[in-house]
Structures are given as structure tokens and as C-alpha cells.
Scaffold this motif. Sequence first.
Motif, PDB file in Angstrom:
ATOM      1  N   LEU A  71     124.745  60.685  55.570  1.00  4.79           N
ATOM      2  CA  LEU A  71     123.350  60.439  55.221  1.00  4.79           C
ATOM      3  C   LEU A  71     122.769  59.420  56.180  1.00  4.79           C
ATOM      4  O   LEU A  71     123.341  58.349  56.386  1.00  4.79           O
ATOM      5  CB  LEU A  71     123.248  59.923  53.777  1.00  4.79           C
ATOM      6  CG  LEU A  71     121.841  59.600  53.290  1.00  4.79           C
ATOM      7  CD1 LEU A  71     121.042  60.882  53.095  1.00  4.79           C
ATOM      8  CD2 LEU A  71     121.880  58.812  51.989  1.00  4.79           C
ATOM      9  N   SER A  72     121.657  59.738  56.785  1.00  3.43           N
ATOM     10  CA  SER A  72     120.966  58.805  57.687  1.00  3.43           C
ATOM     11  C   SER A  72     119.483  58.801  57.360  1.00  3.43           C
ATOM     12  O   SER A  72     118.945  59.766  56.805  1.00  3.43           O
ATOM     13  CB  SER A  72     121.184  59.198  59.152  1.00  3.43           C
ATOM     14  OG  SER A  72     120.693  60.505  59.406  1.00  3.43           O
ATOM     15  N   LEU A  73     118.839  57.704  57.697  1.00  4.38           N
ATOM     16  CA  LEU A  73     117.408  57.545  57.421  1.00  4.38           C
ATOM     17  C   LEU A  73     116.625  57.872  58.679  1.00  4.38           C
ATOM     18  O   LEU A  73     116.878  57.321  59.747  1.00  4.38           O
ATOM     19  CB  LEU A  73     117.118  56.115  56.964  1.00  4.38           C
ATOM     20  CG  LEU A  73     115.767  55.877  56.310  1.00  4.38           C
ATOM     21  CD1 LEU A  73     115.658  56.676  55.022  1.00  4.38           C
ATOM     22  CD2 LEU A  73     115.570  54.400  56.020  1.00  4.38           C
ATOM     23  N   GLU A  74     115.659  58.784  58.549  1.00  4.90           N
ATOM     24  CA  GLU A  74     114.878  59.234  59.695  1.00  4.90           C
ATOM     25  C   GLU A  74     113.569  58.463  59.836  1.00  4.90           C
ATOM     26  O   GLU A  74     113.230  58.001  60.918  1.00  4.90           O
ATOM     27  CB  GLU A  74     114.593  60.736  59.568  1.00  4.90           C
ATOM     28  CG  GLU A  74     115.834  61.608  59.607  1.00  4.90           C
ATOM     29  CD  GLU A  74     116.452  61.677  60.979  1.00  4.90           C
ATOM     30  OE1 GLU A  74     115.832  62.233  61.901  1.00  4.90           O
ATOM     31  OE2 GLU A  74     117.574  61.163  61.140  1.00  4.90           O
ATOM     32  N   THR A 126     112.091  59.672  54.784  1.00  4.88           N
ATOM     33  CA  THR A 126     112.769  60.938  55.048  1.00  4.88           C
ATOM     34  C   THR A 126     114.232  60.672  55.383  1.00  4.88           C
ATOM     35  O   THR A 126     114.526  59.872  56.280  1.00  4.88           O
ATOM     36  CB  THR A 126     112.106  61.695  56.216  1.00  4.88           C
ATOM     37  OG1 THR A 126     110.724  61.911  55.912  1.00  4.88           O
ATOM     38  CG2 THR A 126     112.787  63.040  56.435  1.00  4.88           C
ATOM     39  N   CYS A 127     115.133  61.307  54.650  1.00  9.82           N
ATOM     40  CA  CYS A 127     116.572  61.186  54.889  1.00  9.82           C
ATOM     41  C   CYS A 127     117.091  62.472  55.511  1.00  9.82           C
ATOM     42  O   CYS A 127     116.589  63.569  55.226  1.00  9.82           O
ATOM     43  CB  CYS A 127     117.319  60.913  53.582  1.00  9.82           C
ATOM     44  SG  CYS A 127     116.894  59.357  52.793  1.00  9.82           S
ATOM     45  N   LYS A 128     118.114  62.334  56.351  1.00  8.11           N
ATOM     46  CA  LYS A 128     118.772  63.483  56.950  1.00  8.11           C
ATOM     47  C   LYS A 128     120.180  63.581  56.389  1.00  8.11           C
ATOM     48  O   LYS A 128     120.956  62.631  56.459  1.00  8.11           O
ATOM     49  CB  LYS A 128     118.823  63.346  58.475  1.00  8.11           C
ATOM     50  CG  LYS A 128     119.463  64.545  59.175  1.00  8.11           C
ATOM     51  CD  LYS A 128     119.476  64.350  60.684  1.00  8.11           C
ATOM     52  CE  LYS A 128     120.125  65.525  61.399  1.00  8.11           C
ATOM     53  NZ  LYS A 128     120.161  65.317  62.869  1.00  8.11           N
ATOM     54  N   ILE A 129     120.518  64.721  55.805  1.00  4.57           N
ATOM     55  CA  ILE A 129     121.835  64.953  55.209  1.00  4.57           C
ATOM     56  C   ILE A 129     122.572  65.956  56.076  1.00  4.57           C
ATOM     57  O   ILE A 129     122.082  67.064  56.323  1.00  4.57           O
ATOM     58  CB  ILE A 129     121.695  65.471  53.766  1.00  4.57           C
ATOM     59  CG1 ILE A 129     120.872  64.479  52.924  1.00  4.57           C
ATOM     60  CG2 ILE A 129     123.062  65.703  53.140  1.00  4.57           C
ATOM     61  CD1 ILE A 129     120.517  65.006  51.562  1.00  4.57           C
ATOM     62  N   CYS A 169     119.700  60.699  42.466  1.00  6.00           N
ATOM     63  CA  CYS A 169     119.426  59.474  43.196  1.00  6.00           C
ATOM     64  C   CYS A 169     119.035  58.360  42.252  1.00  6.00           C
ATOM     65  O   CYS A 169     118.341  58.591  41.260  1.00  6.00           O
ATOM     66  CB  CYS A 169     118.298  59.714  44.204  1.00  6.00           C
ATOM     67  SG  CYS A 169     117.684  58.246  45.026  1.00  6.00           S
ATOM     68  N   HIS A 198     116.636  67.926  55.809  1.00  6.62           N
ATOM     69  CA  HIS A 198     115.839  66.722  55.628  1.00  6.62           C
ATOM     70  C   HIS A 198     115.352  66.650  54.186  1.00  6.62           C
ATOM     71  O   HIS A 198     114.898  67.652  53.626  1.00  6.62           O
ATOM     72  CB  HIS A 198     114.651  66.690  56.593  1.00  6.62           C
ATOM     73  CG  HIS A 198     115.048  66.454  58.008  1.00  6.62           C
ATOM     74  ND1 HIS A 198     115.497  67.477  58.836  1.00  6.62           N
ATOM     75  CD2 HIS A 198     115.088  65.315  58.763  1.00  6.62           C
ATOM     76  CE1 HIS A 198     115.780  66.977  60.031  1.00  6.62           C
ATOM     77  NE2 HIS A 198     115.537  65.675  60.009  1.00  6.62           N
ATOM     78  N   TYR A 245     125.910  56.170  48.482  1.00 12.17           N
ATOM     79  CA  TYR A 245     125.497  55.477  49.700  1.00 12.17           C
ATOM     80  C   TYR A 245     124.727  54.210  49.318  1.00 12.17           C
ATOM     81  O   TYR A 245     123.780  54.281  48.538  1.00 12.17           O
ATOM     82  CB  TYR A 245     124.631  56.379  50.577  1.00 12.17           C
ATOM     83  CG  TYR A 245     125.309  57.685  50.948  1.00 12.17           C
ATOM     84  CD1 TYR A 245     126.073  57.791  52.096  1.00 12.17           C
ATOM     85  CD2 TYR A 245     125.214  58.789  50.110  1.00 12.17           C
ATOM     86  CE1 TYR A 245     126.692  58.980  52.432  1.00 12.17           C
ATOM     87  CE2 TYR A 245     125.835  59.985  50.433  1.00 12.17           C
ATOM     88  CZ  TYR A 245     126.587  60.069  51.602  1.00 12.17           C
ATOM     89  OH  TYR A 245     127.211  61.237  51.920  1.00 12.17           O
ATOM     90  N   ILE A 287     121.392  51.728  52.824  1.00  8.44           N
ATOM     91  CA  ILE A 287     121.112  52.686  53.897  1.00  8.44           C
ATOM     92  C   ILE A 287     120.222  52.047  54.950  1.00  8.44           C
ATOM     93  O   ILE A 287     120.368  52.264  56.139  1.00  8.44           O
ATOM     94  CB  ILE A 287     120.432  53.936  53.308  1.00  8.44           C
ATOM     95  CG1 ILE A 287     121.346  54.546  52.229  1.00  8.44           C
ATOM     96  CG2 ILE A 287     120.135  54.953  54.400  1.00  8.44           C
ATOM     97  CD1 ILE A 287     120.672  55.636  51.443  1.00  8.44           C
TER      98      ILE A 287
END
Length: 253
Positions: free
Chosen positions: A160-163, A178-181, A195, A218, A249, A252
Motif C-alpha cells: 500500500l502506498s499513498l499517491e 488516493t492510495c495505490k494497492i 478501513c 487506485h 498498515y 502511511i
Amino acid sequence: MRLTKPTLFTNIPVTCEERDLPGNLFNQFMKDDPSTVKGAETLMLGEMLTLPQNFGNIFLGEMFSSYISVHNDSNQVVKDILLSDDLQTSSQCLNLSASSAAVAELKPNCCIDDVIHHEVKEIGTQILVCAVSYTMQTGEKMYFRKFFKFQAPGYSDIRLSLETIPDTVNLEESFDITCKITNCSIVKPMTECSCWTKLYAPVSGRQLGKLHPSSSLHLALALLSSVQGLQSVSGLRLTDTFLKRTYEYYDIV
């Protein structure tokens, strides 16, 4: 130097009352400290940012960025400077140099800068090798290398990363992130997402559908901050109903 986001500098305030033995000495020290906030010297967070002192861990799938500088500390002009940046992994050696052309000359107290980027695709030990060759005024050719070792551990199956996220938000006013999975596993996971976070985000139980290996999606979240000050997006839980596995997570951003 690894290019990463700086962090806020923190200090430990030491103070006392004027009737104590040190008098106003500690308070004056904090007022003179350039890292403290003027008028609020007892706050732990200062106005300065700090850069990382080492490479740290760079996880699988993360974009590794590094700033490389070659500085001429001598009092002579050197010629034909060639900088080579290679990343050695357990299976291959990758050239990351932005340019393969040599620099004609480098004057004293001047430098050559290079920024490299690489997506880490292997776990384990990685070694960044920076090699420099140049020619002295006498015609003698010189060469040296520097080695920078770091670890690249693997993420869990789901990364999981934050865009996108705004820099500042208003209290009790909705804002979007917006998160990228990404599915880093070799099996088909993930059909459900729930969440919870300190920032209100009503997305519990949202169905995300199938996410195939090496693919990503996304996820847009509408958040609401209920308290003032610096906040972190934390406590996101993803559930893989295929493997019956839950990923959590924290911090983040």
C-alpha cells in the motif's frame, strides 16, 4: 545521499521556573536555539527539517532515488571526468548513470551532480557502486570507487502506498486522498477492504474485486480531520478473502 522526504526536527525542551537555581538560564538557551519555534520554545517540534543519515531499508517495489556529487577538493583542474553509477544485486549489475559522456573539466571547489532513480525489483542486499575516473594536469589517469550497501526486504503480499494527499486541510472539512494497492504475491487475492483511522474515513467493507499478481489499483478515500495539529493516515486494513488474510498498515504518511 538517498533522496527521501525530510522529517521534522525534534528536541527535548528543558526548562525551569525563575525561582529555581538555574534561574532563566534554560529558558534563554531554548530561545537562542535556532531549531525551536520562536514564541513556543517548549514545543518538541521545531522549524527545521532533517535528512536521513543512512540509506535505511528500501523495500521491494519502492522507487529508490539518490543524489550523487563529485567534488574537486584539490587546487588543480582535472579533465575527462567520468562518473559511473552501478547497482549490484544478487543476480545482476545495473547501470543507473544518467549520462555516459565524460565531463571535459572540473575546476577546484566545483562539483558534478547526478540524480539516479531505480525501482527495486529484487529482495536482499543491494550495493550502489559509484566509480569516478579523471585525468590530472600531468596526464596521469586516476580512478576510485565508493560502495554504499543497503537492504531491500520484501513487502507483504499486498503493498500500500499513498499517491496524493493535500499539504494542509481545514478542521472538520472533507478532503480526498488516493492510495495505490499492489499485489506483490503470485496468487489471486483481495476482494474486500475495510478501513479505520484517526481521520474519519467511511469505507469499511468496500468490495475491491480481484487483484491479479503484479497488478495494482487506485483507491480514493474521503477523509475528515477531527483534531488540530499534525496528523498521520494510519490504521488501514485490507482483507484478502481468497487467502483469508488481513493486512494492517500504520503511519502511511
